[in-house]
Write a protein that holds these residues in place. Structure first.
Motif, short mmCIF file in Angstrom:
data_model
loop_
_atom_site.label_atom_id
_atom_site.label_comp_id
_atom_site.label_asym_id
_atom_site.label_seq_id
_atom_site.Cartn_x
_atom_site.Cartn_y
_atom_site.Cartn_z
N ILE A 131 50.67 29.79 40.20
CA ILE A 131 51.59 29.24 39.34
C ILE A 131 50.46 30.24 37.88
CG2 ILE A 131 53.29 28.78 37.57
CD1 ILE A 131 54.20 26.76 40.23
N CYS A 132 50.90 31.59 37.87
CA CYS A 132 50.71 32.04 36.66
C CYS A 132 51.09 32.95 35.31
CB CYS A 132 49.02 32.87 37.11
SG CYS A 132 48.25 33.66 36.04
N SER A 133 51.20 32.01 34.18
CA SER A 133 52.02 32.65 33.39
C SER A 133 50.77 33.58 32.37
CB SER A 133 51.93 32.11 32.84
OG SER A 133 50.59 31.43 31.70
N GLY A 134 49.81 33.72 33.23
CA GLY A 134 48.47 34.96 32.45
C GLY A 134 47.87 34.35 31.28
N GLY A 135 48.25 33.27 30.62
CA GLY A 135 47.16 32.26 29.79
C GLY A 135 46.37 31.81 30.24
N MET A 136 45.27 31.61 29.29
CA MET A 136 44.58 31.21 29.68
C MET A 136 44.00 30.06 30.84
SD MET A 136 41.38 30.62 26.62
CE MET A 136 41.89 28.14 26.26
N ASP A 137 44.45 29.06 30.89
CA ASP A 137 44.43 28.16 31.27
C ASP A 137 44.81 28.65 33.10
OD1 ASP A 137 44.39 26.64 29.06
OD2 ASP A 137 46.67 26.28 29.33
N SER A 138 45.45 29.07 33.07
CA SER A 138 46.26 29.54 35.00
C SER A 138 45.16 31.19 35.06
CB SER A 138 48.15 29.27 34.07
OG SER A 138 47.89 31.25 33.94
N VAL A 139 44.56 31.80 34.21
CA VAL A 139 44.09 33.18 34.89
C VAL A 139 42.85 32.26 34.98
CG1 VAL A 139 43.03 34.98 33.98
CG2 VAL A 139 45.28 34.25 33.66
N SER A 140 42.59 31.06 34.18
CA SER A 140 40.54 30.84 34.38
C SER A 140 41.04 30.22 36.16
CB SER A 140 40.83 30.33 33.54
OG SER A 140 40.08 30.26 32.13
N LEU A 141 42.14 28.88 36.14
CA LEU A 141 41.89 28.72 37.60
C LEU A 141 42.07 29.51 38.41
CD1 LEU A 141 42.09 26.21 39.58
CD2 LEU A 141 44.75 26.54 38.44
N ALA A 142 43.08 30.37 38.29
CA ALA A 142 43.24 32.24 39.07
C ALA A 142 42.01 32.54 39.71
CB ALA A 142 44.13 33.25 38.72
N ARG A 187 50.10 40.48 36.28
CA ARG A 187 49.79 41.19 36.91
C ARG A 187 48.12 41.84 36.62
NH1 ARG A 187 53.32 43.47 34.39
NH2 ARG A 187 55.16 42.56 35.41
N ALA A 188 47.70 42.26 35.67
CA ALA A 188 46.18 42.54 35.85
C ALA A 188 45.49 41.75 36.58
CB ALA A 188 46.26 42.80 34.29
N CYS A 189 45.75 40.05 35.83
CA CYS A 189 44.92 38.98 36.44
C CYS A 189 44.81 39.63 38.03
CB CYS A 189 45.30 37.74 36.72
SG CYS A 189 44.54 36.51 37.18
N ALA A 190 45.86 39.40 38.78
CA ALA A 190 46.01 39.99 40.27
C ALA A 190 45.47 40.77 40.58
CB ALA A 190 47.83 39.74 40.63
N GLU A 191 45.71 42.07 39.90
CA GLU A 191 45.11 43.28 40.32
C GLU A 191 43.72 43.28 40.44
OE1 GLU A 191 46.71 46.48 38.03
OE2 GLU A 191 48.82 46.20 38.55
N ARG A 192 43.02 42.25 39.53
CA ARG A 192 41.79 42.37 39.61
C ARG A 192 41.53 41.13 40.39
NH1 ARG A 192 42.04 40.62 34.42
NH2 ARG A 192 41.72 38.75 34.48
N LEU A 193 42.05 40.42 41.09
CA LEU A 193 41.47 39.59 41.73
C LEU A 193 41.94 40.29 43.29
CD1 LEU A 193 42.10 36.29 40.34
CD2 LEU A 193 39.78 37.44 40.74
#
Length: 233
Positions: A6-17, A46-52
């Motif tokens: 579950i990713c909000s785009g915040g620092m916590d969830s993006v770090s965990l991603a 969305r950017a995190c998903a694309e990056r990974l």
């Protein structure tokens, strides 16, 4: 392991991603539009998903969010300034939000053959948000095992639930999380306000972790005043 985060785009969830991607177990991100004040976080998710290079599901929960009234995150109510450990921050609670989101994430995982749902709830959330506390996450996992009994066996991964946001900064930095590509501020302006609870917590976390904060704040010094107020100085 196949993990749906579950990713909000915040620092916590993006770090965990980024942590899960480094471990080779991240398969998808699930984000939610529940009618929150702004959608900047969703852009970062969305950017995190694309990056990974993983799948990204954005679930439209606006009709549900419209009836979860009374929160500064969904209604036309001013977002308070200060530290999370102040009673004024309870106005940012969206009732049952995590329980609803986790239920949907579990359904997605069951449908796609994942064996783990992950969420980045952490120890700093406990004071304000009841559905971020260990008692909740443990009970929720047990409930989902009963709900999917005989169909899917899915674990709930909460690696930060007993840890601080500073720990998240340290762990995220180890795997090269681009912190500047995350969004925390509840107010959703051009830059982080530096005054709302999540901005104060973010600024404090970098300070305690001893890691440079790349975030541009409108009021970069307010966090110290908020901490002093919390501690009664």
């Amino acid at each position: 392991m196949r993990t749906n985060l579950i990713c909000s785009g915040g620092m916590d969830s993006v770090s965990l991603a980024h942590i899960l991607a480094a471990q080779g177990v991240l398969k998808r991100l699930t984000s939610f539009d529940y009618g929150q004040r702004h959608h900047k976080e969703l852009d970062y998710a969305r950017a995190c998903a694309e990056r990974l290079g993983v799948a990204h599901h954005v679930i439209d929960m606006r009709a549900v969010g419209a009836v979860l009234t009374g929160s500064a995150l969904t209604d036309d109510i001013a977002v308070p300034d200060g530290h999370y450990a102040e009673d004024t921050m309870k106005i940012t609670v969206v009732p049952n939000r995590n329980a609803i989101m986790l239920s949907i994430a579990y359904g997605i995982s069951a449908a796609h053959g994942d064996d783990t749902v992950a969420t980045a709830v952490h120890g700093g959330d406990h004071f304000i948000y009841p559905d971020c506390r260990p008692r909740f996450t443990q009970a929720f996992e047990m409930m989902q095992r009963a709900a999917l009994d005989g169909y899917a066996d899915i674990a709930l991964h909460t690696p930060f639930v007993h840890r601080s946001k500073a720990d998240i900064v340290r762990e995220g930095a180890r795997v090269g999380t681009p912190f500047a590509q995350t969004w925390s501020c509840y107010k959703g302006g051009a830059t982080h306000c530096g005054r709302c609870g999540t901005c104060v917590e973010r600024r404090e976390a970098f300070h305690l972790a001893g890691i440079a904060d790349p975030t541009d704040y409108q009021d970069p010094e307010f966090w110290q005043q908020a901490i002093a107020s919390k501690e009664g100085r």
